[in-house]
Design a protein around this motif. Sequence first.
Motif, PDB file in Angstrom:
ATOM      1  N   GLY A  11       0.844  -1.181   0.000  1.00  0.00           N
ATOM      2  CA  GLY A  11       0.000   0.000   0.000  1.00  0.00           C
ATOM      3  C   GLY A  11       0.880   1.232   0.000  1.00  0.00           C
ATOM      4  O   GLY A  11       2.109   1.143   0.083  1.00  0.00           O
ATOM      5  N   ILE A  12       0.242   2.372  -0.106  1.00  0.00           N
ATOM      6  CA  ILE A  12       0.946   3.650  -0.108  1.00  0.00           C
ATOM      7  C   ILE A  12       0.287   4.535   0.936  1.00  0.00           C
ATOM      8  O   ILE A  12      -0.939   4.666   0.957  1.00  0.00           O
ATOM      9  N   GLU A  13       1.099   5.132   1.788  1.00  0.00           N
ATOM     10  CA  GLU A  13       0.585   5.977   2.860  1.00  0.00           C
ATOM     11  C   GLU A  13       1.394   7.256   2.916  1.00  0.00           C
ATOM     12  O   GLU A  13       2.595   7.219   3.193  1.00  0.00           O
ATOM     13  N   ALA A  14       0.719   8.375   2.629  1.00  0.00           N
ATOM     14  CA  ALA A  14       1.387   9.682   2.569  1.00  0.00           C
ATOM     15  C   ALA A  14       2.608   9.600   1.649  1.00  0.00           C
ATOM     16  O   ALA A  14       3.689  10.082   1.972  1.00  0.00           O
ATOM     17  N   ASP A  15       2.428   8.955   0.508  1.00  0.00           N
ATOM     18  CA  ASP A  15       3.437   8.760  -0.537  1.00  0.00           C
ATOM     19  C   ASP A  15       4.529   7.745  -0.177  1.00  0.00           C
ATOM     20  O   ASP A  15       5.377   7.438  -1.006  1.00  0.00           O
ATOM     21  N   ALA A  16       4.552   7.230   1.039  1.00  0.00           N
ATOM     22  CA  ALA A  16       5.533   6.211   1.431  1.00  0.00           C
ATOM     23  C   ALA A  16       4.983   4.826   1.091  1.00  0.00           C
ATOM     24  O   ALA A  16       3.771   4.607   1.097  1.00  0.00           O
ATOM     25  N   TYR A  17       5.885   3.903   0.778  1.00  0.00           N
ATOM     26  CA  TYR A  17       5.484   2.534   0.466  1.00  0.00           C
ATOM     27  C   TYR A  17       5.379   1.715   1.746  1.00  0.00           C
ATOM     28  O   TYR A  17       6.285   1.724   2.573  1.00  0.00           O
ATOM     29  N   ARG A  18       4.268   0.978   1.890  1.00  0.00           N
ATOM     30  CA  ARG A  18       4.164   0.007   2.975  1.00  0.00           C
ATOM     31  C   ARG A  18       4.655  -1.313   2.401  1.00  0.00           C
ATOM     32  O   ARG A  18       4.105  -1.841   1.452  1.00  0.00           O
ATOM     33  N   ILE A  19       5.749  -1.822   2.974  1.00  0.00           N
ATOM     34  CA  ILE A  19       6.439  -2.994   2.459  1.00  0.00           C
ATOM     35  C   ILE A  19       6.723  -3.956   3.601  1.00  0.00           C
ATOM     36  O   ILE A  19       7.022  -3.531   4.717  1.00  0.00           O
ATOM     37  N   LEU A  20       6.630  -5.252   3.307  1.00  0.00           N
ATOM     38  CA  LEU A  20       7.074  -6.246   4.289  1.00  0.00           C
ATOM     39  C   LEU A  20       8.589  -6.207   4.315  1.00  0.00           C
ATOM     40  O   LEU A  20       9.244  -6.474   3.308  1.00  0.00           O
ATOM     41  N   ASN A  21       9.155  -5.866   5.454  1.00  0.00           N
ATOM     42  CA  ASN A  21      10.611  -5.812   5.539  1.00  0.00           C
ATOM     43  C   ASN A  21      11.186  -7.218   5.700  1.00  0.00           C
ATOM     44  O   ASN A  21      10.452  -8.210   5.671  1.00  0.00           O
ATOM     45  N   ASP A  22      12.488  -7.298   5.877  1.00  0.00           N
ATOM     46  CA  ASP A  22      13.153  -8.599   5.966  1.00  0.00           C
ATOM     47  C   ASP A  22      12.711  -9.411   7.183  1.00  0.00           C
ATOM     48  O   ASP A  22      12.893 -10.626   7.219  1.00  0.00           O
ATOM     49  N   SER A  23      12.119  -8.745   8.166  1.00  0.00           N
ATOM     50  CA  SER A  23      11.610  -9.446   9.354  1.00  0.00           C
ATOM     51  C   SER A  23      10.136  -9.796   9.230  1.00  0.00           C
ATOM     52  O   SER A  23       9.539 -10.333  10.160  1.00  0.00           O
ATOM     53  N   GLY A  24       9.522  -9.449   8.092  1.00  0.00           N
ATOM     54  CA  GLY A  24       8.113  -9.758   7.871  1.00  0.00           C
ATOM     55  C   GLY A  24       7.154  -8.760   8.492  1.00  0.00           C
ATOM     56  O   GLY A  24       5.982  -9.063   8.683  1.00  0.00           O
ATOM     57  N   ASN A  25       7.650  -7.550   8.777  1.00  0.00           N
ATOM     58  CA  ASN A  25       6.798  -6.514   9.353  1.00  0.00           C
ATOM     59  C   ASN A  25       6.440  -5.476   8.293  1.00  0.00           C
ATOM     60  O   ASN A  25       7.299  -5.067   7.511  1.00  0.00           O
ATOM     61  N   PRO A  26       5.190  -5.016   8.268  1.00  0.00           N
ATOM     62  CA  PRO A  26       4.742  -4.069   7.243  1.00  0.00           C
ATOM     63  C   PRO A  26       5.026  -2.620   7.617  1.00  0.00           C
ATOM     64  O   PRO A  26       4.164  -1.901   8.124  1.00  0.00           O
TER      65      PRO A  26
END
Length: 94
Positions: A11-26
């Motif tokens: 998803g996108i929030e205030a132009d930032a990307y919501r991404i699952l990081n290497d630890s599996g956190n969004p």
Amino acid sequence: MSEGRQYFVLGIEADAYRILNDSGNPYLYEPALFDVIDNREANDWITEFGEEGERYAYPPLLNVSGFFEDYFDRKPEQISIFWSVVNQHLARAA
């Protein structure tokens, strides 16, 4: 985040990307940290714009005010919804 690794934008929030990081956190990350290799978005994303033109875009079930606050508060319903949506979108992307 790991250099050279591909990540899926949830998803996108205030132009930032919501991404699952290497630890599996969004978590949210600045787009400048990434090279976009496929800019297609799911057809069901709801897109809105803030007062200063910043973009917000999420799948419908994640596009609820306070959703990620509840997720990080470890509320079972939001955790279940989140992983269901992520799994559906990853399956479609494969």
